[in-house]
Structure formats: structure tokens, C-alpha cells
Motif scaffolding. Structure first.
Motif, PDB file in Angstrom:
ATOM      1  N   ALA A 143       9.710  -5.781   2.664  1.00  0.00           N
ATOM      2  CA  ALA A 143       8.570  -4.874   2.718  1.00  0.00           C
ATOM      3  C   ALA A 143       8.985  -3.593   3.416  1.00  0.00           C
ATOM      4  O   ALA A 143       9.830  -3.603   4.308  1.00  0.00           O
ATOM      5  CB  ALA A 143       7.412  -5.525   3.474  1.00  0.00           C
ATOM      6  N   LYS A 144       8.366  -2.502   3.004  1.00  0.00           N
ATOM      7  CA  LYS A 144       8.588  -1.221   3.673  1.00  0.00           C
ATOM      8  C   LYS A 144       7.584  -1.090   4.812  1.00  0.00           C
ATOM      9  O   LYS A 144       6.401  -1.428   4.669  1.00  0.00           O
ATOM     10  CB  LYS A 144       8.393  -0.070   2.683  1.00  0.00           C
ATOM     11  N   TYR A 145       8.060  -0.599   5.918  1.00  0.00           N
ATOM     12  CA  TYR A 145       7.196  -0.282   7.055  1.00  0.00           C
ATOM     13  C   TYR A 145       6.287   0.874   6.662  1.00  0.00           C
ATOM     14  O   TYR A 145       6.745   1.855   6.083  1.00  0.00           O
ATOM     15  CB  TYR A 145       8.083   0.103   8.245  1.00  0.00           C
ATOM     16  N   ILE A 146       4.984   0.761   6.967  1.00  0.00           N
ATOM     17  CA  ILE A 146       4.053   1.864   6.722  1.00  0.00           C
ATOM     18  C   ILE A 146       3.610   2.485   8.048  1.00  0.00           C
ATOM     19  O   ILE A 146       3.756   3.677   8.253  1.00  0.00           O
ATOM     20  CB  ILE A 146       2.834   1.409   5.898  1.00  0.00           C
ATOM     21  N   SER A 147       3.055   1.644   8.948  1.00  0.00           N
ATOM     22  CA  SER A 147       2.580   2.220  10.211  1.00  0.00           C
ATOM     23  C   SER A 147       2.415   1.142  11.272  1.00  0.00           C
ATOM     24  O   SER A 147       2.406  -0.051  10.984  1.00  0.00           O
ATOM     25  CB  SER A 147       1.238   2.935  10.001  1.00  0.00           C
ATOM     26  N   GLY A 148       2.254   1.609  12.515  1.00  0.00           N
ATOM     27  CA  GLY A 148       2.027   0.724  13.649  1.00  0.00           C
ATOM     28  C   GLY A 148       3.249   0.624  14.541  1.00  0.00           C
ATOM     29  O   GLY A 148       4.372   0.837  14.099  1.00  0.00           O
ATOM     30  N   GLU A 149       2.995   0.326  15.798  1.00  0.00           N
ATOM     31  CA  GLU A 149       4.072   0.050  16.754  1.00  0.00           C
ATOM     32  C   GLU A 149       4.085  -1.451  16.971  1.00  0.00           C
ATOM     33  O   GLU A 149       3.033  -2.043  17.228  1.00  0.00           O
ATOM     34  CB  GLU A 149       3.819   0.769  18.084  1.00  0.00           C
ATOM     35  N   ALA A 150       5.233  -2.065  16.856  1.00  0.00           N
ATOM     36  CA  ALA A 150       5.328  -3.521  17.003  1.00  0.00           C
ATOM     37  C   ALA A 150       4.827  -3.936  18.382  1.00  0.00           C
ATOM     38  O   ALA A 150       5.341  -3.488  19.401  1.00  0.00           O
ATOM     39  CB  ALA A 150       6.762  -3.980  16.793  1.00  0.00           C
TER      40      ALA A 150
END
Length: 136
Positions: free
Chosen positions: A89-96
Motif C-alpha cells: 500500500a502507498k502511504y497517504i497521510s498520518g503520523e505513525a
């Protein structure tokens, strides 16, 4: 051991040529490193499971989910058997973030060729197949 294997979904999230991995706790494979993921629920698509688990576990939004590989994972000491369906999956948004502190000690981004150890059994089995999300 249950009568049948359970189905797990492992999400290989790619951001800046790195993958997100968290340290497990409180379950089988405790203290090993694993991708976000979890159990596939009844009538749930694999893509929806990947999105749900990633949001629940790490507060990360993903997209462009694609089938990657599968592993047959037998946890002899815990008498558990899983079929793990891996997706990229491609990262879209958010901080882990640690969204489930009882299940995860923390998240970090790693180069595929420099993954932490020990790795969760499904990832060990994935690597035995010479799978690489950057060349597959």
C-alpha cells in the motif's frame, strides 16, 4: 490448535522507499517486529481489512492497495495456524502512532534491506520466498 487456519492480512506500507514496522506485544509473536495488519473479518474485503487495521493500529491512511504474496504460518508453541495475505500500500497521510498500547510498543520506518529483528514469523516466511516489494 483450532480446526482451521485463521486468515491474517499484513500491510506493507511504502513511504519514501521505506516500510512501516511495529514491535508486537501482548500476543503470539510478542517482542517481534511486524507490519500493520490483523484478522480478516467475515464478509470484509482484503483491501478494507488493510485500511481498517492500519488506521486502528497506527493512525495511518493508505491507498493503492495491491496483492503481494501469502505465507502459511504455523506457530507451534502457541498452537496457532495462520494464512497471511500480504498486500502493498502507498502511504497517504498520518503520523505513525501507538493506537493500541496493549498490542504495540512502537512504530518506525525501515529500509527493506535493513529490517529490525526478531521479525514476526509471517515476515520470516515472506523473506524465505525472496519477496521484495521494491522489485516485485
Amino acid at each position: 490448535m483450532t480446526d482451521r487456519p485463521k486468515v491474517g492480512v499484513g500491510v506493507i506500507i511504502i513511504k519514501n522507499n521505506r516500510v512501516l514496522i511495529g514491535k508486537r506485544k501482548g500476543s503470539h509473536g510478542a517482542a517481534s517486529w511486524n507490519f500493520p495488519g490483523g484478522h480478516l473479518e467475515l464478509n470484509e474485503s482484503i483491501e478494507d481489512c488493510a485500511k481498517r487495521e492500519t488506521l486502528e493500529e497506527a493512525d495511518i491512511e493508505i491507498g493503492e492497495i495491491k496483492p503481494a504474496a501469502f505465507t502459511n504460518d504455523i506457530f507451534e508453541n502457541e498452537s496457532k495456524h495462520y494464512i497471511t495475505l500480504f498486500v502493498t500500500a502507498k502511504y497517504i497521510s498520518g503520523e505513525a502512532k501507538i493506537m493500541e498500547p496493549g498490542k504495540c510498543d512502537g512504530w518506525d520506518w525501515f529500509d527493506w534491506n535493513n529490517l529490525p529483528s526478531p521479525l514476526f514469523l509471517p515476515i520470516q516466511n515472506l523473506l524465505k520466498q525472496n519477496y521484495n516489494p521494491f522489485t516485485s
